[in-house]
Design an enzyme around this catalytic site. Structure first.
Site, short mmCIF file in Angstrom:
data_model
loop_
_atom_site.label_atom_id
_atom_site.label_comp_id
_atom_site.label_asym_id
_atom_site.label_seq_id
_atom_site.Cartn_x
_atom_site.Cartn_y
_atom_site.Cartn_z
N GLY A 261 0.81 -1.21 0.00
CA GLY A 261 0.00 0.00 0.00
C GLY A 261 0.84 1.25 0.00
CB THR B 141 -5.02 -2.08 -5.65
OG1 THR B 141 -5.25 -0.67 -5.58
CG2 THR B 141 -4.97 -2.65 -4.24
CG ASN C 198 0.94 1.35 4.85
OD1 ASN C 198 0.67 2.06 5.82
ND2 ASN C 198 0.59 1.66 3.62
CE1 TYR D 39 -8.33 0.56 9.22
CE2 TYR D 39 -8.33 1.58 11.40
CZ TYR D 39 -7.75 1.41 10.16
OH TYR D 39 -6.57 2.05 9.86
CB ALA E 122 -12.17 -6.78 14.91
#
Lengths: 247, 77
Positions: A12, A37, A89, A154, A156
């Site tokens: 990322g 991506t 990241n 997020y 969790a």
């Protein structure tokens, strides 16, 4: 803090914190591969590194897809060799109150933010174990410790990453491999720029530093954890949040 | 071409950091050669790589000695 000759993989790395991390590691001498991506994202990483006079490049990798991770790692190993530094990241948010959250929002965030860390770490560990040296640095979040309404998925995932990191640190400690987390607070990125003035002001009130953090301030801590100097720091979560939460 | 026995012993030496003279066919990885759980996992992965085979976990658990590893490779190649 020289990382000369080390190969670093940063997931990322197109924007925000990941972009700063890629730059910080490259400045320390590492050969950095950043993942994106999309092709355009990968090209922008390559261009960014080149403009700084660095060697690394960008690749397309979807961290939620095991086949894509395998292909990406194989490409990096063929081009440069096995990465000795991995920075997990890449992450997404799909916020909603739990009562309204869809199963898809839950699983997408768990897959991309947590399962990906399991997979990428597994993919690089063998090379690190052979080399008897490795650094795995996972980007968590202040909300992993604090909790945050609208972000059960997020929070969790990020708390899961911290637990994974502690177990991994214990498993690989005697191989010269460290595993740590960096937990940013509110950092000035596209993610926080979306907030309106009211939300922004409310945030400032709980940050003793009285400002948002800069991505480079997170990257500096990652660069330290990647360095030789941090060899005895493992299983740790370092908070970079201007004092808003002291876990 | 080295024999299976020689190749297995070479990997054992590399992975566990022991001298060739210390490695007997009857040597137990854990008791005689000082392997811990991570060492045994790495050893199995190194054997898989060397002999281009996949050793299932339930079979890997049974590989306690150098001879066990040699026998496994011989009977699966």
């Amino acid at each position: 803090m020289s990382l000369d000759g080390k190969i670093a993989l940063v997931t990322g790395a197109t924007r925000g914190i990941g972009k700063s991390i890629a730059k910080a590691l490259a400045e320390q001498g590492a050969q950095v591969v950043g993942t994106a991506t999309s092709e355009a994202g990968a090209e922008s990483i390559t261009a960014e590194l080149k403009s700084g006079g660095f060697n690394g490049f960008g690749i397309v990798m979807d961290v939620s897809d095991p086949a894509s991770i395998d292909a990406g790692l194989k490409y990096v190993s063929d081009q440069l060799g096995a990465p000795q530094i991995l920075v997990n990241n890449a992450g997404i948010t799909r916020d909603n109150l739990l009562m309204r959250m869809k199963d898809d929002d839950w699983s997408a965030v768990i897959e991309t933010n947590l399962a990906s860390v399991f997979r990428t770490s597994k993919a690089v560990l063998r090379g690190m174990a052979k080399a008897r040296w490795g650094r795995i640095i996972n980007i968590s979040s202040v909300v992993a410790g604090m909790g945050n309404p609208g972000q059960v998925n997020y929070c969790a995932a990020k708390a899961g990453v911290e637990g994974l990191t502690r177990s991994l640190a214990k498993e690989m400690g005697n191989r010269g491999i460290t595993a740590n987390c960096v937990a940013p607070g509110f950092i000035d990125t596209d993610m926080t720029r979306k907030l309106d003035d009211k939300q922004r002001n409310a945030m400032m009130e709980v940050i003793p530093a009285g400002r948002l953090g800069d991505p480079d301030e997170v990257a500096a801590v990652v660069a330290f954890l990647a360095s030789e100097a941090a060899a005895y720091v493992t299983g740790e979560t370092i908070h970079v949040n201007g004092g808003m939460f002291m876990g | 071409m080295s024999t299976v026995e020689e190749r297995v012993k070479k990997i054992v030496c590399e992975q566990l950091g022991v001298k060739e003279s210390e490695v007997q066919n009857s040597s137990s990885f854990v008791e005689d050669l000082g392997a811990d759980s991570l060492d045994t996992v790495e050893l199995v992965m190194a054997l898989e790589e060397e002999f281009e085979t996949e050793i299932p976990d339930e079979e890997a658990e049974k590989l306690a000695s150098v001879q066990d590893a040699i026998d496994y490779i011989v009977s699966h190649s």
